[in-house]
Design a protein around this motif. Structure first.
Motif, PDB file in Angstrom:
ATOM      1  N   LEU A 147       0.832  -1.215   0.000  1.00 36.77           N
ATOM      2  CA  LEU A 147       0.000   0.000   0.000  1.00 36.77           C
ATOM      3  C   LEU A 147       0.862   1.259   0.000  1.00 36.77           C
ATOM      4  CD1 LEU A 147      -2.763  -1.150   2.490  1.00 36.77           C
ATOM      5  CD2 LEU A 147      -3.099  -0.579   0.079  1.00 36.77           C
ATOM      6  N   ASN A 196       0.600   4.083  -2.796  1.00 34.57           N
ATOM      7  CA  ASN A 196       0.394   5.508  -2.537  1.00 34.57           C
ATOM      8  C   ASN A 196       1.508   6.364  -3.138  1.00 34.57           C
ATOM      9  OD1 ASN A 196      -1.987   5.037  -1.123  1.00 34.57           O
ATOM     10  ND2 ASN A 196      -0.914   4.771   0.839  1.00 34.57           N
ATOM     11  N   SER A 207     -12.776  -1.614   2.612  1.00 32.46           N
ATOM     12  CA  SER A 207     -13.395  -0.283   2.585  1.00 32.46           C
ATOM     13  C   SER A 207     -12.450   0.769   2.023  1.00 32.46           C
ATOM     14  CB  SER A 207     -13.837   0.109   3.992  1.00 32.46           C
ATOM     15  OG  SER A 207     -12.723   0.172   4.877  1.00 32.46           O
ATOM     16  N   MET A 208     -11.120   0.546   2.190  1.00 28.57           N
ATOM     17  CA  MET A 208     -10.180   1.547   1.687  1.00 28.57           C
ATOM     18  C   MET A 208      -9.822   1.310   0.221  1.00 28.57           C
ATOM     19  SD  MET A 208      -7.554  -0.748   1.845  1.00 28.57           S
ATOM     20  CE  MET A 208      -6.105   0.230   1.671  1.00 28.57           C
ATOM     21  N   LEU A 209     -10.302   0.194  -0.357  1.00 28.83           N
ATOM     22  CA  LEU A 209     -10.121  -0.070  -1.787  1.00 28.83           C
ATOM     23  C   LEU A 209     -11.460  -0.577  -2.353  1.00 28.83           C
ATOM     24  CD1 LEU A 209      -6.663  -1.925  -1.817  1.00 28.83           C
ATOM     25  CD2 LEU A 209      -7.107   0.415  -2.611  1.00 28.83           C
ATOM     26  N   ALA A 269      -9.453   2.632  12.692  1.00 27.93           N
ATOM     27  CA  ALA A 269      -9.672   3.229  11.366  1.00 27.93           C
ATOM     28  C   ALA A 269      -8.350   3.370  10.617  1.00 27.93           C
ATOM     29  CB  ALA A 269     -10.342   4.588  11.520  1.00 27.93           C
ATOM     30  N   GLU A 279      -7.329  -0.062   9.460  1.00 25.09           N
ATOM     31  CA  GLU A 279      -8.142  -0.499   8.323  1.00 25.09           C
ATOM     32  C   GLU A 279      -7.679   0.152   7.033  1.00 25.09           C
ATOM     33  OE1 GLU A 279     -12.843  -1.089   7.086  1.00 25.09           O
ATOM     34  OE2 GLU A 279     -12.295  -0.477   9.115  1.00 25.09           O
ATOM     35  N   ALA A 280      -7.139   1.370   7.139  1.00 28.44           N
ATOM     36  CA  ALA A 280      -6.601   2.046   5.961  1.00 28.44           C
ATOM     37  C   ALA A 280      -5.380   1.327   5.409  1.00 28.44           C
ATOM     38  CB  ALA A 280      -6.246   3.486   6.299  1.00 28.44           C
ATOM     39  N   GLU A 281      -4.802   0.430   6.231  1.00 25.16           N
ATOM     40  CA  GLU A 281      -3.664  -0.375   5.793  1.00 25.16           C
ATOM     41  C   GLU A 281      -4.061  -1.847   5.665  1.00 25.16           C
ATOM     42  OE1 GLU A 281       0.179   0.372   7.382  1.00 25.16           O
ATOM     43  OE2 GLU A 281      -0.371   2.339   8.154  1.00 25.16           O
TER      44      GLU A 281
END
Length: 324
Positions: free
Chosen positions: A221, A225, A241-243, A294, A297-299
């Motif tokens: 990830l 980025n 959720s982040m993808l 949160a 979860e972004a990772e």
């Protein structure tokens, strides 16, 4: 890694991993005396992976929280290699006074006993199971310049080349390795495995062009980025959720496909209830922190906290499932 496949698929994956481990002369002995921490009374969180990846970040979060909670200094001790067996054997033989902890992956305790011969620890008897923390679905990444932009194009590419595509993993028995073996089994496409001493070195070699693709989370990830990698599919049963625009392998023609890893915390067998409670509280506070959840979860790290009793039961069930 969560076991969610047919008995035939599971046995094929385990046999393939075993064959590779034998061919490479896998290491299953504890760390040698010159590798043992020499910092006296320092308390350590042993991480079985190289610095920079998801496991390393989780280990550092835990060490920091324990330092804050107890007033004692906890440091991270990275001991990569042999699919986590070096780190696990080191912790299994450490003093059970709470001064040595292990951030374990699911594969170390539930897959390695079935893959490696003469393993130097018992995943149930040699550890105090303190808490399960997070699940970690894998993501299939390729370089940004690779001329495939979706799963169907990837499969066409994989089937059409004169040589198998090369992929890297964090080592034999790692979640990335087993995800790829299951992927290979389900699709019928052959891939060439290149094991590393952690997921970050594998991703670095993917970016540099030495590999064709890799399953990854945090390290992948970060490179995504930075514009160096692109994701094609995820290995969980649901989209991340982040993808949200990246499909699962399960919805891409292979129903039921699930190759998610998990992380938990153990110590040597026989830790006192008081020491267990200190570590458990720290992990639980991390798990209940909504802002941190949160950020994790972004990772692609999904909180799934379980207390000592539930965690030990979970490990036993996973161990039995893989050995069935």
């Amino acid at each position: 890694m969560t076991k969610n496949m047919s008995g035939g698929d599971m046995k094929f994956v385990l046999k393939a991993a075993l064959a590779i481990s034998i061919a490479l002369g896998s290491i299953t002995t504890p760390a040698s005396s010159n590798e043992v921490d020499s910092r006296g009374g320092a308390r350590t969180v042993v991480v079985p992976l190289a610095p920079g990846g998801a496991g390393d970040k989780l280990g550092r979060m835990l060490a920091q929280r324990l330092t804050e909670e107890t007033g004692r200094t906890y440091i991270v001790d990275n001991k990569p290699g042999a699919g986590g067996n070096i780190a696990a054997a080191h912790v299994a033989k450490a003093k059970n006074d709470g001064s040595t902890l292990l951030l374990t992956t699911g594969g170390m305790l539930t897959l390695n006993p079935h893959i490696y011969k003469n393993i130097a620890f018992d995943p149930i008897k040699d550890f105090t199971h303190i808490a399960k923390w997070v699940d970690s679905p894998n993501i299939l990444f390729v370089r940004t310049e690779t001329p495939v932009n979706n799963f169907d194009q990837f499969m066409t590419w994989a089937k059409s080349g004169p040589q198998p595509l090369k992929y890297g993993s964090a080592g034999i028995g790692s979640s990335q390795h087993l995800a790829a073996e299951l992927f290979q089994t389900r699709t019928g496409v052959e891939f060439l495995h290149v094991p590393y001493r952690g997921g970050t070195p594998a991703v670095q070699d993917l970016v540099s062009g030495l590999l064709d693709f890799s399953f990854s989370t945090t390290a992948g990830l970060a490179m995504m980025n930075a514009g160096r990698l692109k994701p094609l599919v995820v290995t969980s049963t649901k989209r991340l959720s982040m993808l949200p625009d990246i499909p699962t392998i399960a919805e891409s023609g292979y129903p039921g496909f699930d190759a998610s890893a998990w992380y938990g915390v153990v110590g040597p067998a026989g830790m006192s209830d008081a020491e267990v409670a200190i570590v458990q509280r720290a992990v639980e506070k991390l798990a209940r922190d909504e802002k941190l959840a949160a950020a994790l979860e972004a990772e692609a790290l999904i909180v799934d906290y379980r207390d000592p009793a539930a965690f030990k039961q979970y490990v036993q069930q996973e161990l039995d499932s893989w050995g069935a």
